[in-house]
Scaffold this motif. Structure first.
Motif, PDB file in Angstrom:
ATOM      1  N   LEU A  84       0.807  -1.220   0.000  1.00 21.82           N
ATOM      2  CA  LEU A  84       0.000   0.000   0.000  1.00 21.82           C
ATOM      3  C   LEU A  84       0.843   1.274   0.000  1.00 21.82           C
ATOM      4  N   ILE A  85       2.046   1.214   0.536  1.00 17.34           N
ATOM      5  CA  ILE A  85       2.873   2.419   0.621  1.00 17.34           C
ATOM      6  C   ILE A  85       3.140   3.037  -0.756  1.00 17.34           C
ATOM      7  N   PRO A  86       3.587   2.281  -1.783  1.00 18.28           N
ATOM      8  CA  PRO A  86       3.803   2.902  -3.096  1.00 18.28           C
ATOM      9  C   PRO A  86       2.521   3.485  -3.697  1.00 18.28           C
ATOM     10  N   GLU A  87       1.411   2.803  -3.495  1.00 22.00           N
ATOM     11  CA  GLU A  87       0.141   3.303  -4.027  1.00 22.00           C
ATOM     12  C   GLU A  87      -0.231   4.630  -3.371  1.00 22.00           C
ATOM     13  N   LEU A  88      -0.074   4.717  -2.075  1.00 24.48           N
ATOM     14  CA  LEU A  88      -0.409   5.953  -1.368  1.00 24.48           C
ATOM     15  C   LEU A  88       0.606   7.058  -1.654  1.00 24.48           C
ATOM     16  N   THR A  89       1.853   6.669  -1.824  1.00 27.46           N
ATOM     17  CA  THR A  89       2.867   7.657  -2.190  1.00 27.46           C
ATOM     18  C   THR A  89       2.541   8.273  -3.552  1.00 27.46           C
ATOM     19  N   ALA A  90       2.079   7.453  -4.482  1.00 29.83           N
ATOM     20  CA  ALA A  90       1.707   7.950  -5.807  1.00 29.83           C
ATOM     21  C   ALA A  90       0.517   8.903  -5.743  1.00 29.83           C
ATOM     22  N   LEU A  91      -0.276   8.793  -4.675  1.00 27.40           N
ATOM     23  CA  LEU A  91      -1.419   9.695  -4.491  1.00 27.40           C
ATOM     24  C   LEU A  91      -1.009  10.986  -3.788  1.00 27.40           C
ATOM     25  N   GLY A  92       0.278  11.117  -3.479  1.00 27.82           N
ATOM     26  CA  GLY A  92       0.775  12.366  -2.912  1.00 27.82           C
ATOM     27  C   GLY A  92       1.098  12.336  -1.435  1.00 27.82           C
ATOM     28  N   HIS A  93       0.958  11.205  -0.793  1.00 26.37           N
ATOM     29  CA  HIS A  93       1.230  11.118   0.641  1.00 26.37           C
ATOM     30  C   HIS A  93       2.722  10.931   0.892  1.00 26.37           C
ATOM     31  N   ARG A  94       3.197  11.525   1.977  1.00 28.41           N
ATOM     32  CA  ARG A  94       4.592  11.404   2.376  1.00 28.41           C
ATOM     33  C   ARG A  94       4.676  10.592   3.670  1.00 28.41           C
ATOM     34  N   PHE A  95       5.525   9.583   3.652  1.00 23.64           N
ATOM     35  CA  PHE A  95       5.692   8.704   4.804  1.00 23.64           C
ATOM     36  C   PHE A  95       6.937   9.102   5.589  1.00 23.64           C
ATOM     37  N   HIS A  96       6.769   9.170   6.902  1.00 21.58           N
ATOM     38  CA  HIS A  96       7.875   9.532   7.788  1.00 21.58           C
ATOM     39  C   HIS A  96       8.346   8.348   8.622  1.00 21.58           C
ATOM     40  N   THR A  97       7.655   7.214   8.519  1.00 19.67           N
ATOM     41  CA  THR A  97       8.049   5.999   9.233  1.00 19.67           C
ATOM     42  C   THR A  97       7.989   4.828   8.263  1.00 19.67           C
ATOM     43  N   ARG A  98       8.406   3.662   8.755  1.00 23.40           N
ATOM     44  CA  ARG A  98       8.284   2.424   7.976  1.00 23.40           C
ATOM     45  C   ARG A  98       7.235   1.508   8.613  1.00 23.40           C
ATOM     46  N   SER A  99       6.315   2.087   9.362  1.00 22.27           N
ATOM     47  CA  SER A  99       5.351   1.277  10.113  1.00 22.27           C
ATOM     48  C   SER A  99       4.047   1.091   9.349  1.00 22.27           C
ATOM     49  N   ASP A 100       3.374  -0.007   9.646  1.00 23.77           N
ATOM     50  CA  ASP A 100       2.063  -0.238   9.042  1.00 23.77           C
ATOM     51  C   ASP A 100       1.022   0.727   9.595  1.00 23.77           C
ATOM     52  N   THR A 101       1.277   1.297  10.769  1.00 25.58           N
ATOM     53  CA  THR A 101       0.320   2.242  11.354  1.00 25.58           C
ATOM     54  C   THR A 101       0.140   3.471  10.473  1.00 25.58           C
ATOM     55  N   GLU A 102       1.233   3.971   9.909  1.00 28.48           N
ATOM     56  CA  GLU A 102       1.134   5.189   9.105  1.00 28.48           C
ATOM     57  C   GLU A 102       0.302   4.960   7.847  1.00 28.48           C
ATOM     58  N   VAL A 103       0.264   3.731   7.364  1.00 26.07           N
ATOM     59  CA  VAL A 103      -0.587   3.420   6.211  1.00 26.07           C
ATOM     60  C   VAL A 103      -2.046   3.739   6.515  1.00 26.07           C
ATOM     61  N   ILE A 104      -2.464   3.531   7.769  1.00 23.78           N
ATOM     62  CA  ILE A 104      -3.868   3.732   8.127  1.00 23.78           C
ATOM     63  C   ILE A 104      -4.276   5.192   7.951  1.00 23.78           C
ATOM     64  N   VAL A 105      -3.470   6.133   8.461  1.00 21.31           N
ATOM     65  CA  VAL A 105      -3.882   7.537   8.382  1.00 21.31           C
ATOM     66  C   VAL A 105      -3.926   8.015   6.933  1.00 21.31           C
ATOM     67  N   HIS A 106      -2.977   7.594   6.109  1.00 21.46           N
ATOM     68  CA  HIS A 106      -2.973   8.031   4.713  1.00 21.46           C
ATOM     69  C   HIS A 106      -4.069   7.331   3.910  1.00 21.46           C
ATOM     70  N   ALA A 107      -4.333   6.074   4.221  1.00 18.37           N
ATOM     71  CA  ALA A 107      -5.437   5.371   3.554  1.00 18.37           C
ATOM     72  C   ALA A 107      -6.770   6.031   3.904  1.00 18.37           C
ATOM     73  N   TRP A 108      -6.912   6.456   5.152  1.00 15.23           N
ATOM     74  CA  TRP A 108      -8.128   7.174   5.551  1.00 15.23           C
ATOM     75  C   TRP A 108      -8.277   8.469   4.756  1.00 15.23           C
ATOM     76  N   GLU A 109      -7.189   9.201   4.616  1.00 12.97           N
ATOM     77  CA  GLU A 109      -7.250  10.464   3.862  1.00 12.97           C
ATOM     78  C   GLU A 109      -7.696  10.235   2.419  1.00 12.97           C
ATOM     79  N   SER A 110      -7.233   9.152   1.807  1.00 16.57           N
ATOM     80  CA  SER A 110      -7.544   8.904   0.400  1.00 16.57           C
ATOM     81  C   SER A 110      -8.864   8.181   0.186  1.00 16.57           C
ATOM     82  N   TRP A 111      -9.187   7.254   1.065  1.00 17.64           N
ATOM     83  CA  TRP A 111     -10.334   6.374   0.805  1.00 17.64           C
ATOM     84  C   TRP A 111     -11.436   6.457   1.861  1.00 17.64           C
ATOM     85  N   GLY A 112     -11.237   7.247   2.893  1.00 14.46           N
ATOM     86  CA  GLY A 112     -12.267   7.398   3.906  1.00 14.46           C
ATOM     87  C   GLY A 112     -12.607   6.079   4.580  1.00 14.46           C
ATOM     88  N   GLU A 113     -13.896   5.884   4.848  1.00 11.16           N
ATOM     89  CA  GLU A 113     -14.331   4.673   5.554  1.00 11.16           C
ATOM     90  C   GLU A 113     -13.981   3.397   4.803  1.00 11.16           C
TER      91      GLU A 113
END
Length: 641
Positions: A84-113
């Motif tokens: 999911l990280i490359p997909e979200l990065t392509a949508l403009g999100h910037r990751f500051h960690t290598r954790s799966d937790t950060e995927v949740i906040v960016h996925a929420w921003e892009s896809w909501g519920e």
């Protein structure tokens, strides 16, 4: 793996006391001994206990998006986070960690519920989006990770990984729910979404809850369900090849960790298959652990050793004394609400052993439900064939009468227990399966409960839990229906609850490759004859594992992970059982018929009947009352039904 806790003001922007949030978080420190974190803003308080598994250096929680407008606390693992990280990065999100937790906040921003539909894993999380003024709770599809919540009188919503978190809040209504008591004594656990307390709920697996600040609280809504289509026409050869590959993928994803990793190895088919698959992936010997029993009737360690020897694992075994019953009060404190699966004792011990050597362990849980492994499935299918031969209008009176008149034979193998069979044939499919899995069946619960309590139930029967799920099953296939019921009830309320609490008590993360939701969906597409063939359960699974596991492991009779309750209650626990059944704690509730309690104890201890399961269920209820200090209060503990 972690513990989460917090409060959300659904109506306003009240400030929550830091001392309260710390108390809620500290009570679950065992879930995350490595770190604790907090976030406070008007109307929001989030807390987190961390067990560091992935991105140890930078994965602290609560975790935020880039501008701090979205915050999350998360318990679990998102196994596909690296995809999911490359997909979200392509949508403009910037990751500051290598954790799966950060995927949740960016996925929420892009896809909501709908973000939860993209996650593959076990998870429970709470999220606050300040810009959208939205609070969001979610739980994984199979209910591996728990989520408790309560709407309090002041409009705050409290949530946590365990019920004890909510119990720290003085506003929680701790009145015992009569319907939960009925469910417990039927099933051995309180089924989702109910808890033992009227004021608290569990979020159902595969459900989420989104609350817009200042708006009415909606009902949780489902985002996933398993569909038993049975329409996949693969040949046996192709199906075994695909199952092997799917299992390999699931295991591979669950071997990602930055800490020592291993597996439980009981000697049964499921855990052995997981270990064999791990050995084929890992470049190093797999760490495995087993619990042995000094009573040969309960000991599977020799079969575990066969698998360990074949794959040259770093295998560790500890023998548990057959009188290992000193955990009763420990378990009551651990589970927070009544819980009656006695295999919680060896599960606690195997987690204790594993944590000495690893931080993450893979298990074989979910194999029986998804592959068709329980013996009760074969009995149910046999009874369904008999039921289909006569209309219900004939079966009910004829077999109902025979069931009442025929003598009970607990001592005999089930196939020879005609009374039980007659009782099942007098019922419809859902009633019959409920009857077969109930610890105390309908007639026993009627005798157990006091007249006052039966009035409070107002006719409610725990079979309604099964009926509610059966309405959504979408199948009338005999095996598929009961698999669906078990996935929604027993797997969640019993198995997953047992493993989560036992593992977290020792700060151990347990991962579940046989509950990978793509694997579950694929298995649900397969026809029944690939799961049960004649008297052989897990037919496809065993065929797939034949090149990998010894014949004696695959095709020996299923033993289970049990303890010698019947002997305990006639021997070393004889006095304790009698004291608990007839003492003040149970009597103070007004729930029970003392004469029937006396009968259960006397008949079991005399050897006339085996009432070990009902007595254990009562013993754990009594321990729950003492642990929660509810059974000794002068005020009534029950609310109106």
């Amino acid at each position: 793996m972690c513990g989460i806790a917090g409060l959300f003001d659904t109506r306003g922007k009240q400030t929550f006391a830091r001392e309260l949030i710390q108390r809620m978080n500290d009570i679950q420190q065992h879930r995350g001994p490595d770190e604790g974190g907090y976030h406070f803003e008007p109307g929001i308080a989030f807390a987190h206990r961390r067990l560091s598994i992935i991105d140890i250096s930078t994965g602290q929680q609560p975790l935020f998006n880039e501008d701090g407008s979205v915050v999350v606390v998360f318990n679990g693992e998102i196994y596909n986070y690296q995809e999911l990280i490359p997909e979200l990065t392509a949508l403009g999100h910037r990751f500051h960690t290598r954790s799966d937790t950060e995927v949740i906040v960016h996925a929420w921003e892009s896809w909501g519920e709908d973000c939860v539909k993209r996650f593959r894993g076990m998870f429970a999380f709470a999220l606050w989006d300040r810009n959208r003024q939205t609070f969001f709770l979610a739980r994984d599809r199979m209910g591996v990770k728990p989520m408790y919540y309560a709407v309090l009188p002041d409009g705050a919503l409290a949530f946590g990984s365990e019920l004890k978190v909510l119990m720290q809040h003085p506003g929680l209504d701790k009145t015992i729910d009569p319907l939960a008591v009925e469910e417990y004594f039927a099933l051995g656990y309180v089924a989702e979404p109910r808890t033992i307390f009227k004021g608290a709920r569990k979020l159902d697996p595969g459900f989420s809850l989104a609350i817009r600040h200042g708006q009415p609280i909606p009902a949780p809504k489902p985002y996933w369900d398993v569909r038993f289509t049975l329409d996949n026409r693969l040949s046996l050869q192709d199906a075994t090849a695909e199952l092997t590959e799917r299992l390999r993928e699931s295991v591979r994803l669950r071997m990602i960790a930055e800490v020592p990793l291993g597996a439980f190895l009981s000697g049964g088919v499921d855990s052995s298959a997981v270990v064999a698959t791990m050995a084929g992936i890992s470049g190093e010997p797999v760490n495995t652990c087993s619990i042995g029993f000094d009573d040969p009737a309960f000991n599977e360690s020799a079969f575990a050793q066969m698998v360990a020897d074949r794959y040259h694992t770093n295998h560790r075994v500890e023998t548990v004394q057959s009188d290992d019953f000193d955990l009763i009060d420990t378990l009551a404190a651990l589970y927070d609400e009544p819980y009656a699966d006695s295999s919680a004792i060896p599960t606690y011990r195997v987690c204790q052993l594993a944590r000495k050597h690893v931080t993450v362990a893979l298990s074989g849980d979910g194999g029986d439900e998804n592959m068709g492994g329980y013996r009760r499935y074969r009995f149910h299918m046999m009874e369904e064939r008999m039921r289909s031969g006569l209309p219900y209008s004939v079966r009910k009176p004829v077999f109902g009468l025979l069931g009442r008149l025929y003598p009970k034979a607990d001592w005999a193998p089930r196939v020879f227990r005609a009374k039980t069979t007659f009782q099942s044939l007098a019922r419809d499919s859902v009633q019959a399966y409920f009857h077969s899995v109930s610890i105390l069946r309908d007639d026993m619960r009627r005798q157990l409960f006091s007249p006052t309590f039966r009035n409070q139930l107002a006719g409610y029967n725990a079979v309604e839990v099964f009926r509610r799920h059966a309405e959504n099953a979408g199948t009338d296939d005999a095996l598929a229906l009961v698999q669906y019921l078990d996935i929604k009830t027993y797997l969640v309320g019993d198995i997953n609850t047992k493993v989560d609490r036992a593992s977290m008590a020792h700060s151990l993360e347990v991962r579940e490759p046989l509950m990978d939701h793509p694997l579950v969906e694929w298995l649900a597409s397969l026809p029944t004859h690939l799961k049960i063939k004649g008297q052989e359960g897990k037919y496809l699974f065993k065929k797939a594992m034949e090149p990998m596991l010894p014949h004696d492991v695959l095709y020996r009779p299923k033993m289970g992970f049990s303890v010698p309750l019947a002997r305990w209650f006639r021997g070393p626990l004889k006095d304790r059982v009698r004291s608990a059944m007839l003492g003040d704690t149970l009597a103070s509730t007004g729930l029970f018929n003392r004469k029937y309690l006396q009968h259960l104890v006397d008949a079991h201890q005399s050897g006339a009947r085996d009432y070990s399961s009902p007595l254990w269920t009562l013993l754990m209820f009594e321990a729950f009352l003492r642990n929660s200090k509810l059974g000794v209060e002068p005020a009534p503990i029950l609310g109106a039904a």
